[in-house]
Design a protein around this motif. Structure first.
Motif, PDB file in Angstrom:
ATOM      1  N   LEU A 216       0.638  -1.220  -0.092  1.00  0.00           N
ATOM      2  CA  LEU A 216       0.119   0.015   0.099  1.00  0.00           C
ATOM      3  C   LEU A 216       0.839   1.297  -0.046  1.00  0.00           C
ATOM      4  O   LEU A 216       0.318   2.312  -0.544  1.00  0.00           O
ATOM      5  CB  LEU A 216      -0.990   0.051   1.238  1.00  0.00           C
ATOM      6  N   THR A 217       1.924   1.311   0.487  1.00  0.00           N
ATOM      7  CA  THR A 217       2.871   2.279   0.681  1.00  0.00           C
ATOM      8  C   THR A 217       4.025   2.434  -0.345  1.00  0.00           C
ATOM      9  O   THR A 217       4.585   3.579  -0.608  1.00  0.00           O
ATOM     10  CB  THR A 217       3.452   2.577   2.166  1.00  0.00           C
ATOM     11  N   ASP A 218       4.387   1.324  -0.947  1.00  0.00           N
ATOM     12  CA  ASP A 218       5.431   1.601  -1.840  1.00  0.00           C
ATOM     13  C   ASP A 218       4.957   1.448  -3.367  1.00  0.00           C
ATOM     14  O   ASP A 218       4.490   0.242  -3.545  1.00  0.00           O
ATOM     15  CB  ASP A 218       6.499   0.425  -1.570  1.00  0.00           C
ATOM     16  N   ALA A 219       5.243   2.381  -4.012  1.00  0.00           N
ATOM     17  CA  ALA A 219       4.299   2.369  -5.415  1.00  0.00           C
ATOM     18  C   ALA A 219       5.076   1.375  -6.407  1.00  0.00           C
ATOM     19  O   ALA A 219       4.499   0.795  -7.333  1.00  0.00           O
ATOM     20  CB  ALA A 219       4.371   3.686  -6.066  1.00  0.00           C
ATOM     21  N   SER A 220       6.237   1.206  -5.823  1.00  0.00           N
ATOM     22  CA  SER A 220       7.242  -0.101  -7.019  1.00  0.00           C
ATOM     23  C   SER A 220       7.056  -1.170  -6.416  1.00  0.00           C
ATOM     24  O   SER A 220       7.517  -2.272  -7.226  1.00  0.00           O
ATOM     25  CB  SER A 220       8.636   0.468  -6.906  1.00  0.00           C
ATOM     26  N   ALA A 221       6.214  -1.634  -5.208  1.00  0.00           N
ATOM     27  CA  ALA A 221       6.161  -2.870  -4.897  1.00  0.00           C
ATOM     28  C   ALA A 221       5.262  -3.864  -5.936  1.00  0.00           C
ATOM     29  O   ALA A 221       4.376  -3.480  -6.263  1.00  0.00           O
ATOM     30  CB  ALA A 221       5.565  -2.880  -3.381  1.00  0.00           C
ATOM     31  N   PRO A 222       5.736  -4.948  -6.073  1.00  0.00           N
ATOM     32  CA  PRO A 222       4.988  -5.755  -7.222  1.00  0.00           C
ATOM     33  C   PRO A 222       3.826  -6.279  -6.466  1.00  0.00           C
ATOM     34  O   PRO A 222       3.586  -6.419  -5.115  1.00  0.00           O
ATOM     35  CB  PRO A 222       6.186  -6.952  -7.481  1.00  0.00           C
ATOM     36  N   PRO A 223       2.698  -6.982  -7.183  1.00  0.00           N
ATOM     37  CA  PRO A 223       1.565  -7.687  -6.606  1.00  0.00           C
ATOM     38  C   PRO A 223       2.222  -8.883  -5.633  1.00  0.00           C
ATOM     39  O   PRO A 223       3.308  -9.293  -5.727  1.00  0.00           O
ATOM     40  CB  PRO A 223       0.879  -8.275  -7.845  1.00  0.00           C
ATOM     41  N   ILE A 224       1.490  -9.107  -4.607  1.00  0.00           N
ATOM     42  CA  ILE A 224       1.666 -10.382  -3.793  1.00  0.00           C
ATOM     43  C   ILE A 224       1.517 -11.730  -4.403  1.00  0.00           C
ATOM     44  O   ILE A 224       0.435 -11.944  -4.881  1.00  0.00           O
ATOM     45  CB  ILE A 224       0.884 -10.251  -2.454  1.00  0.00           C
ATOM     46  N   SER A 225       2.621 -12.340  -4.632  1.00  0.00           N
ATOM     47  CA  SER A 225       2.582 -13.631  -5.113  1.00  0.00           C
ATOM     48  C   SER A 225       1.974 -14.771  -4.347  1.00  0.00           C
ATOM     49  O   SER A 225       2.559 -15.058  -3.007  1.00  0.00           O
ATOM     50  CB  SER A 225       4.047 -14.271  -5.551  1.00  0.00           C
ATOM     51  N   LEU A 226       1.069 -15.447  -4.813  1.00  0.00           N
ATOM     52  CA  LEU A 226       0.379 -16.435  -3.919  1.00  0.00           C
ATOM     53  C   LEU A 226       1.393 -17.686  -3.883  1.00  0.00           C
ATOM     54  O   LEU A 226       1.341 -18.374  -2.641  1.00  0.00           O
ATOM     55  CB  LEU A 226      -0.970 -17.048  -4.714  1.00  0.00           C
ATOM     56  N   LEU A 227       2.382 -17.733  -4.585  1.00  0.00           N
ATOM     57  CA  LEU A 227       3.250 -18.701  -4.192  1.00  0.00           C
ATOM     58  C   LEU A 227       4.307 -18.350  -3.203  1.00  0.00           C
ATOM     59  O   LEU A 227       4.575 -19.361  -2.344  1.00  0.00           O
ATOM     60  CB  LEU A 227       4.274 -18.742  -5.609  1.00  0.00           C
ATOM     61  N   SER A 228       4.554 -17.240  -2.974  1.00  0.00           N
ATOM     62  CA  SER A 228       5.357 -16.691  -1.782  1.00  0.00           C
ATOM     63  C   SER A 228       4.440 -16.970  -0.535  1.00  0.00           C
ATOM     64  O   SER A 228       5.251 -17.272   0.231  1.00  0.00           O
ATOM     65  CB  SER A 228       5.790 -15.167  -1.907  1.00  0.00           C
ATOM     66  N   LEU A 229       3.149 -16.770  -0.590  1.00  0.00           N
ATOM     67  CA  LEU A 229       2.334 -17.219   0.581  1.00  0.00           C
ATOM     68  C   LEU A 229       2.462 -18.491   0.897  1.00  0.00           C
ATOM     69  O   LEU A 229       2.346 -18.909   1.982  1.00  0.00           O
ATOM     70  CB  LEU A 229       0.985 -16.644   0.245  1.00  0.00           C
ATOM     71  N   ARG A 230       2.351 -19.495  -0.001  1.00  0.00           N
ATOM     72  CA  ARG A 230       2.359 -21.031   0.131  1.00  0.00           C
ATOM     73  C   ARG A 230       3.907 -21.244   0.801  1.00  0.00           C
ATOM     74  O   ARG A 230       3.823 -21.940   1.760  1.00  0.00           O
ATOM     75  CB  ARG A 230       2.232 -21.635  -1.197  1.00  0.00           C
ATOM     76  N   GLN A 231       4.675 -20.767   0.386  1.00  0.00           N
ATOM     77  CA  GLN A 231       6.317 -20.894   0.893  1.00  0.00           C
ATOM     78  C   GLN A 231       6.147 -20.329   2.345  1.00  0.00           C
ATOM     79  O   GLN A 231       7.151 -21.140   3.154  1.00  0.00           O
ATOM     80  CB  GLN A 231       6.994 -20.130  -0.103  1.00  0.00           C
ATOM     81  N   LYS A 232       5.683 -19.143   2.483  1.00  0.00           N
ATOM     82  CA  LYS A 232       5.686 -18.800   4.019  1.00  0.00           C
ATOM     83  C   LYS A 232       5.014 -19.701   4.841  1.00  0.00           C
ATOM     84  O   LYS A 232       5.452 -20.005   5.976  1.00  0.00           O
ATOM     85  CB  LYS A 232       5.256 -17.346   4.020  1.00  0.00           C
ATOM     86  N   ILE A 233       4.134 -20.023   4.439  1.00  0.00           N
ATOM     87  CA  ILE A 233       3.146 -21.039   5.309  1.00  0.00           C
ATOM     88  C   ILE A 233       4.074 -22.301   5.732  1.00  0.00           C
ATOM     89  O   ILE A 233       4.139 -22.832   6.628  1.00  0.00           O
ATOM     90  CB  ILE A 233       1.819 -21.548   4.525  1.00  0.00           C
ATOM     91  N   ASP A 234       4.584 -22.901   4.280  1.00  0.00           N
ATOM     92  CA  ASP A 234       5.568 -23.766   4.530  1.00  0.00           C
ATOM     93  C   ASP A 234       6.548 -23.715   5.433  1.00  0.00           C
ATOM     94  O   ASP A 234       7.043 -24.637   6.339  1.00  0.00           O
ATOM     95  CB  ASP A 234       6.010 -24.411   3.187  1.00  0.00           C
ATOM     96  N   GLU A 235       7.196 -22.484   5.255  1.00  0.00           N
ATOM     97  CA  GLU A 235       8.343 -22.241   6.103  1.00  0.00           C
ATOM     98  C   GLU A 235       7.914 -22.284   7.655  1.00  0.00           C
ATOM     99  O   GLU A 235       8.794 -22.635   8.503  1.00  0.00           O
ATOM    100  CB  GLU A 235       8.893 -20.746   5.660  1.00  0.00           C
ATOM    101  N   ILE A 236       6.868 -21.450   7.934  1.00  0.00           N
ATOM    102  CA  ILE A 236       6.552 -21.554   9.346  1.00  0.00           C
ATOM    103  C   ILE A 236       6.300 -22.597  10.090  1.00  0.00           C
ATOM    104  O   ILE A 236       6.695 -23.004  11.046  1.00  0.00           O
ATOM    105  CB  ILE A 236       5.458 -20.247   9.476  1.00  0.00           C
ATOM    106  N   ALA A 237       5.364 -23.524   9.245  1.00  0.00           N
ATOM    107  CA  ALA A 237       4.929 -24.630   9.470  1.00  0.00           C
ATOM    108  C   ALA A 237       6.152 -25.580   9.845  1.00  0.00           C
ATOM    109  O   ALA A 237       6.046 -26.512  10.910  1.00  0.00           O
ATOM    110  CB  ALA A 237       3.918 -25.292   8.823  1.00  0.00           C
ATOM    111  N   SER A 238       7.147 -25.809   9.089  1.00  0.00           N
ATOM    112  CA  SER A 238       8.153 -26.523   9.160  1.00  0.00           C
ATOM    113  C   SER A 238       8.919 -26.313  10.342  1.00  0.00           C
ATOM    114  O   SER A 238       9.287 -27.493  11.113  1.00  0.00           O
ATOM    115  CB  SER A 238       9.011 -26.519   7.834  1.00  0.00           C
ATOM    116  N   GLN A 239       9.012 -24.941  10.736  1.00  0.00           N
ATOM    117  CA  GLN A 239       9.862 -24.828  11.883  1.00  0.00           C
ATOM    118  C   GLN A 239       9.050 -25.096  13.155  1.00  0.00           C
ATOM    119  O   GLN A 239       9.588 -25.724  14.279  1.00  0.00           O
ATOM    120  CB  GLN A 239       9.977 -23.197  11.970  1.00  0.00           C
TER     121      GLN A 239
END
Length: 397
Positions: A216-239
């Motif tokens: 919302l604050t960085d005009a140059s920020a790309p859209p949020i990748s759903l693949l990155s969301l899945r990876q973050k869920i896997d990263e947190i869950a594995s820990q």
């Protein structure tokens, strides 16, 4: 003294924004299960939208009400949404045939209302009746709050109005902001043992809200990748599955008050040996981050019995060994030389590395040394006990 929010309270707006973020996470989790390569945008085309390289696939208007309410045919929620979509399809008519337009609202659609006729499972007859009602209200209503929206809808060619209504899906009686959290936990129940699901979502939401803020604050920020969301869920869950300690998003944000304060003993210890202001400021930041993170772990009860104490004792043992080794060769005949000794010992500690279970962050080790210095269990000046033990006993700092 009155209870509840004042007439000037922004609570409802704040809840609405938080609802939008949380509902976006729920939608993203559901969408990623089927289309992990899609991207999510917030406040770009709509409240929330999904897209591919070829264009937008679905858009969502999200409406949260803290008290029971209705999505009537004359509702501002409905007409504001129709205005947004009417203006959008004028500039991009192709969106009508490539995109789904959804309203998700905690309000209830009354029986035989436009919103009720546009729920999932409706038929062509329902759509025709909904179009007829909207066209009639748009032409006859005198509600000034919806004037611009009604004009935008009426200005559409008749076929375009028909296609827009056909593309709309209403999801009323949607879960409130609290219930959305429960739904997220249900969707992620598979990801980790049951006792860790709530903590997994805590960490995921911390990452997600920070990601939304950046979008919302960085005009140059790309859209949020759903693949990155899945990876973050896997990263947190594995820990959690491995018993690893998780870092909290908020520990990277140091309050200005913490950096401004010079009353802590650990700060006085640094200044006593003449460390530069930038070094002192970094020491404050490390102290706050390590304190906040270790407190969070203790509060969540994720530490093993005596784990913190054993870590501190290991740090003290290393400090003591290094201090004695340096004293064997140091000249401590004057206060200036003692300060040189203190700075050398401090910089050794600031480069020291001792992991806290699986965490290897520099600030966690150096910040823990600052915690120990604040309680005068370690020090930098050779005479640190004489200089600071009395202050600690008096509660100074």
């Amino acid at each position: 003294m009155t209870n509840g929010p004042s007439k000037y309270s922004a609570a409802a707006s704040m809840v609405g924004y938080l609802y939008q973020c949380r509902e976006a996470l729920l939608l993203a989790i559901e969408e990623s299960a089927r289309f992990p390569n899609r991207l999510l945008c917030v406040e770009k085309f709509d409240d929330v939208s999904f897209e591919t390289a070829a264009g937008i696939t679905s858009q969502f208007q999200l409406k949260h009400h803290s008290i029971a309410s209705s999505l009537t045919d004359a509702s501002s929620d409905l007409w504001k949404t129709l205005r947004i979509w009417s203006e959008q399809i004028v500039s991009n008519p192709q969106a009508l045939y490539e995109c789904k337009f959804s309203i998700i609202t905690t309000a209830t659609a009354p029986k035989d209302s436009v919103a009720a006729k546009l729920r999932v499972g409706r038929n062509d007859n329902d759509e025709a009746e909904a179009l007829d009602i909207l066209s009639r209200i748009a032409a006859s209503s005198s509600n000034k709050a919806t004037t611009v929206a009604r004009e935008a809808f009426l200005s559409l060619p008749s076929q375009m109005r028909k296609d827009l209504v056909a593309a709309i899906v209403v999801h009323d009686n949607a879960p409130t902001i609290t219930d959305v959290r429960s739904e997220i936990e249900e969707r992620l129940a598979f990801a980790s043992p049951a006792q860790h699901v709530a903590k997994l979502v805590d960490h995921l939401e911390g990452w997600w809200f920070a990601t939304i803020v950046k979008a919302l604050t960085d005009a140059s920020a790309p859209p949020i990748s759903l693949l990155s969301l899945r990876q973050k869920i896997d990263e947190i869950a594995s820990q959690f599955r491995m018993g690893d300690l998780m870092l909290h998003q908020e520990v990277s944000e140091v309050p200005d008050a913490e950096l401004a304060s010079d009353n802590h003993i650990f700060v006085k210890q640094m200044k006593c040996v003449g460390l530069s202001d930038p070094v002192v400021e970094l020491g404050k930041r490390d102290y706050y981050r390590a304190s906040a993170q270790r407190t969070a772990w203790a509060r969540e009860n994720v530490l093993l019995d005596g784990e913190s104490s054993r870590y501190d004792e290991a740090l003290i043992e290393r400090w003591q060994s290094e201090s004695l080794a340096q004293q064997d060769t140091a000249d401590l005949s004057s206060d200036d030389l003692k300060k040189v000794f203190g700075r050398t010992l401090y910089h050794w500690a600031n480069r020291s590395e001792l992991p806290f279970r699986n965490r290897h962050e520099r600030w966690l080790c150096t910040g823990s040394y600052q915690i120990l210095a604040d309680s005068v269990r370690v020090g930098w000046h050779p005479d640190y006990q004489a200089l600071f033990s009395e202050k600690k006993s008096k509660g100074d700092g």
